[in-house]
Design a protein around this motif. Sequence first.
Motif, short mmCIF file in Angstrom:
data_model
loop_
_atom_site.label_atom_id
_atom_site.label_comp_id
_atom_site.label_asym_id
_atom_site.label_seq_id
_atom_site.Cartn_x
_atom_site.Cartn_y
_atom_site.Cartn_z
N LEU A 199 57.94 37.64 -6.79
CA LEU A 199 57.86 38.81 -7.67
C LEU A 199 58.54 38.50 -9.00
O LEU A 199 59.65 37.95 -9.01
N HIS A 200 57.89 38.86 -10.10
CA HIS A 200 58.46 38.69 -11.44
C HIS A 200 58.31 39.99 -12.20
O HIS A 200 57.27 40.64 -12.14
N LEU A 201 59.37 40.37 -12.93
CA LEU A 201 59.33 41.62 -13.68
C LEU A 201 60.18 41.51 -14.93
O LEU A 201 60.98 40.58 -15.07
N LYS A 202 60.01 42.49 -15.81
CA LYS A 202 60.84 42.58 -17.01
C LYS A 202 61.66 43.86 -16.91
O LYS A 202 61.13 44.93 -16.61
N TYR A 203 62.97 43.71 -17.14
CA TYR A 203 63.88 44.85 -17.14
C TYR A 203 64.50 44.95 -18.52
O TYR A 203 65.23 44.05 -18.94
N ASP A 204 64.20 46.04 -19.23
CA ASP A 204 64.67 46.20 -20.60
C ASP A 204 65.93 47.04 -20.72
O ASP A 204 66.46 47.22 -21.80
N GLY A 205 66.42 47.55 -19.59
CA GLY A 205 67.62 48.37 -19.62
C GLY A 205 68.88 47.55 -19.76
O GLY A 205 68.86 46.32 -19.67
N PRO A 206 69.99 48.22 -19.98
CA PRO A 206 71.26 47.49 -20.12
C PRO A 206 71.76 46.97 -18.77
O PRO A 206 71.54 47.59 -17.74
#
Length: 103
Positions: free
Chosen positions: A9-16
């Motif tokens: 699984l690969h994802l982008k997390y833009d939160g702090p």
Amino acid sequence: MSTLKIWDLHLKYDGPVTKEFLEGNIKLAESIAQEEGVIWKIWTHEEGTNHYGSTYLFKNIDFLNKYKEMHVKRLNSIGITDIKDHVFDILEDVSKINNAPLQ
């Protein structure tokens, strides 16, 4: 062919990445450790980016599909929608030669 399955699984997390975020990951890891059919999970992060991922080993495809449905909904509920994943069969004979943790 093995009944074991890998979910990558690969994802982008833009939160702090805050103390609360890291503590939440610990609680999440503890809950994942109790999930039926999950043998192990490796958490990953590409340094200097917002790219995160994980690789799981499941006992079989049924456990994987059940968990995947729940987990993708959980990720979507916190705003993570850029998700890419693959399900792989395991070639156990050759993987064991290279000390793959298949237990």
